[in-house]
Motif scaffolding. Structure first.
Motif, PDB file in Angstrom:
ATOM      1  N   PRO A  56     -15.558   5.099  12.016  1.00  0.00           N
ATOM      2  CA  PRO A  56     -14.213   4.704  11.830  1.00  0.00           C
ATOM      3  C   PRO A  56     -13.416   4.647  13.228  1.00  0.00           C
ATOM      4  O   PRO A  56     -12.559   3.752  13.161  1.00  0.00           O
ATOM      5  CB  PRO A  56     -13.384   5.847  11.252  1.00  0.00           C
ATOM      6  CG  PRO A  56     -14.523   6.459  10.370  1.00  0.00           C
ATOM      7  CD  PRO A  56     -15.778   6.248  11.076  1.00  0.00           C
ATOM      8  N   GLU A  57     -13.762   5.410  14.306  1.00  0.00           N
ATOM      9  CA  GLU A  57     -12.984   5.080  15.597  1.00  0.00           C
ATOM     10  C   GLU A  57     -13.619   3.781  16.052  1.00  0.00           C
ATOM     11  O   GLU A  57     -12.892   3.131  16.919  1.00  0.00           O
ATOM     12  CB  GLU A  57     -13.517   6.100  16.544  1.00  0.00           C
ATOM     13  CG  GLU A  57     -12.803   7.528  16.398  1.00  0.00           C
ATOM     14  CD  GLU A  57     -11.303   7.489  16.593  1.00  0.00           C
ATOM     15  OE1 GLU A  57     -11.026   6.688  17.522  1.00  0.00           O
ATOM     16  OE2 GLU A  57     -10.558   8.175  15.903  1.00  0.00           O
ATOM     17  N   ILE A  58     -15.007   3.513  15.896  1.00  0.00           N
ATOM     18  CA  ILE A  58     -15.386   2.182  16.582  1.00  0.00           C
ATOM     19  C   ILE A  58     -14.748   0.856  15.922  1.00  0.00           C
ATOM     20  O   ILE A  58     -14.195   0.044  16.514  1.00  0.00           O
ATOM     21  CB  ILE A  58     -16.790   2.066  16.418  1.00  0.00           C
ATOM     22  CG1 ILE A  58     -17.797   3.017  17.160  1.00  0.00           C
ATOM     23  CG2 ILE A  58     -17.312   0.738  16.434  1.00  0.00           C
ATOM     24  CD1 ILE A  58     -19.037   3.321  16.919  1.00  0.00           C
ATOM     25  N   TYR A 107     -19.778  13.090  17.431  1.00  0.00           N
ATOM     26  CA  TYR A 107     -21.456  13.308  17.408  1.00  0.00           C
ATOM     27  C   TYR A 107     -22.096  14.517  17.975  1.00  0.00           C
ATOM     28  O   TYR A 107     -22.911  15.025  17.564  1.00  0.00           O
ATOM     29  CB  TYR A 107     -21.931  11.886  18.409  1.00  0.00           C
ATOM     30  CG  TYR A 107     -23.163  11.951  18.466  1.00  0.00           C
ATOM     31  CD1 TYR A 107     -24.069  11.351  17.354  1.00  0.00           C
ATOM     32  CD2 TYR A 107     -24.064  12.281  19.630  1.00  0.00           C
ATOM     33  CE1 TYR A 107     -25.517  11.294  17.497  1.00  0.00           C
ATOM     34  CE2 TYR A 107     -25.295  12.240  19.487  1.00  0.00           C
ATOM     35  CZ  TYR A 107     -26.191  11.521  18.478  1.00  0.00           C
ATOM     36  OH  TYR A 107     -27.509  11.417  18.434  1.00  0.00           O
ATOM     37  N   LEU A 108     -21.479  14.959  19.112  1.00  0.00           N
ATOM     38  CA  LEU A 108     -22.076  16.163  19.608  1.00  0.00           C
ATOM     39  C   LEU A 108     -21.911  17.479  18.907  1.00  0.00           C
ATOM     40  O   LEU A 108     -22.844  18.176  18.744  1.00  0.00           O
ATOM     41  CB  LEU A 108     -21.527  16.659  20.992  1.00  0.00           C
ATOM     42  CG  LEU A 108     -21.955  15.592  22.322  1.00  0.00           C
ATOM     43  CD1 LEU A 108     -21.187  15.827  23.572  1.00  0.00           C
ATOM     44  CD2 LEU A 108     -23.542  15.513  22.433  1.00  0.00           C
ATOM     45  N   VAL A 119     -21.299  10.765  12.113  1.00  0.00           N
ATOM     46  CA  VAL A 119     -21.535   9.665  12.653  1.00  0.00           C
ATOM     47  C   VAL A 119     -20.614   8.570  11.699  1.00  0.00           C
ATOM     48  O   VAL A 119     -19.723   7.783  11.858  1.00  0.00           O
ATOM     49  CB  VAL A 119     -22.881   8.925  12.759  1.00  0.00           C
ATOM     50  CG1 VAL A 119     -22.848   7.412  13.084  1.00  0.00           C
ATOM     51  CG2 VAL A 119     -23.355   9.685  14.159  1.00  0.00           C
ATOM     52  N   ILE A 120     -21.049   8.938  10.278  1.00  0.00           N
ATOM     53  CA  ILE A 120     -20.465   7.912   9.193  1.00  0.00           C
ATOM     54  C   ILE A 120     -18.715   8.331   8.881  1.00  0.00           C
ATOM     55  O   ILE A 120     -18.000   7.464   8.884  1.00  0.00           O
ATOM     56  CB  ILE A 120     -21.176   8.337   7.939  1.00  0.00           C
ATOM     57  CG1 ILE A 120     -22.437   7.713   7.921  1.00  0.00           C
ATOM     58  CG2 ILE A 120     -20.247   7.741   6.798  1.00  0.00           C
ATOM     59  CD1 ILE A 120     -23.381   8.105   6.577  1.00  0.00           C
ATOM     60  N   TYR A 155     -18.932  13.774  -0.364  1.00  0.00           N
ATOM     61  CA  TYR A 155     -19.839  12.661  -0.868  1.00  0.00           C
ATOM     62  C   TYR A 155     -20.962  12.593  -0.170  1.00  0.00           C
ATOM     63  O   TYR A 155     -22.004  12.290  -0.825  1.00  0.00           O
ATOM     64  CB  TYR A 155     -18.808  11.383  -0.911  1.00  0.00           C
ATOM     65  CG  TYR A 155     -19.283  10.145  -1.799  1.00  0.00           C
ATOM     66  CD1 TYR A 155     -19.711  10.319  -3.021  1.00  0.00           C
ATOM     67  CD2 TYR A 155     -19.869   9.023  -0.958  1.00  0.00           C
ATOM     68  CE1 TYR A 155     -20.312   9.022  -3.660  1.00  0.00           C
ATOM     69  CE2 TYR A 155     -20.389   8.116  -1.644  1.00  0.00           C
ATOM     70  CZ  TYR A 155     -20.464   7.971  -2.906  1.00  0.00           C
ATOM     71  OH  TYR A 155     -21.250   6.918  -3.658  1.00  0.00           O
ATOM     72  N   VAL A 156     -20.922  12.373   1.212  1.00  0.00           N
ATOM     73  CA  VAL A 156     -22.290  12.251   1.883  1.00  0.00           C
ATOM     74  C   VAL A 156     -23.015  13.583   2.169  1.00  0.00           C
ATOM     75  O   VAL A 156     -24.078  13.262   2.510  1.00  0.00           O
ATOM     76  CB  VAL A 156     -21.972  11.465   3.235  1.00  0.00           C
ATOM     77  CG1 VAL A 156     -21.281  10.145   2.874  1.00  0.00           C
ATOM     78  CG2 VAL A 156     -20.905  12.199   4.047  1.00  0.00           C
TER      79      VAL A 156
END
Length: 170
Positions: free
Chosen positions: A125-127, A18-19, A119-120, A102-103
């Protein structure tokens, strides 16, 4: 203790992903310095591993390492499962660059910012992995191994289909 270590690794992966995405939002051309920071963390990990106490194993007669492959001639179902497991794993890993593409590209209808991509592709995926580790462990203990691998492979297939058929930004 191992679970706490894996939890710490997953949390640090999410935080650093994220960072890193936030940092790249300030200018995508800064990716080189991000690689330098990641390299520094890898170097620190190597130093930490060197600090783990160890001692040399006594030199003894070692078996032929290729002798372990004899199981492959005895159990054809195991060979088949290993082959399919390898194919799904290789396909999943090889799709990582395509997930970014893709994104991030407008031609696919997204063109997301680096932090949204982070994030995506990294945090979500980690969550999911953290949330599923206990249920999947339970299934692993209770199910036939072959059926379990089929279940995991089907989850990968559904994930890939959902990911690459998404058409709008969330």
């Amino acid at each position: 203790v191992v679970a706490l270590g894996l939890l710490a690794i997953a949390c640090s992966n999410m935080l650093l992903t994220y960072l890193g995405g936030k940092y790249l939002d300030t200018g995508i051309e800064k990716y080189g310095s991000l690689f330098f920071v990641l390299g520094f963390f890898v170097f620190c990990s190597g130093l930490a591993i060197l600090k783990i106490p160890s001692r040399r194993a006594p030199i003894t007669e070692r078996p032929n390492p290729f002798g372990y492959f004899s199981i492959l001639a005895k159990d054809k179902v195991f060979v088949y499962i290993l082959f399919v497991w390898f194919l799904f794993g290789a396909a999943n890993l090889s799709l990582l660059p395509q997930r970014f593409e893709y994104v991030s590209q407008p031609k696919y209808g997204f063109a997301l910012s680096p932090v949204k991509i982070a994030v995506i592709v990294g945090v979500v995926p980690e969550i999911v992995r953290m949330l599923l580790v206990i249920p999947m462990g339970w299934f692993f203990d209770k199910m036939n191994f072959i059926l379990f691998r089929i279940l995991v492979n089907m989850i990968f297939v559904v994930y890939m289909l959902l990911y690459f058929h998404a058409s709008t930004e969330l």
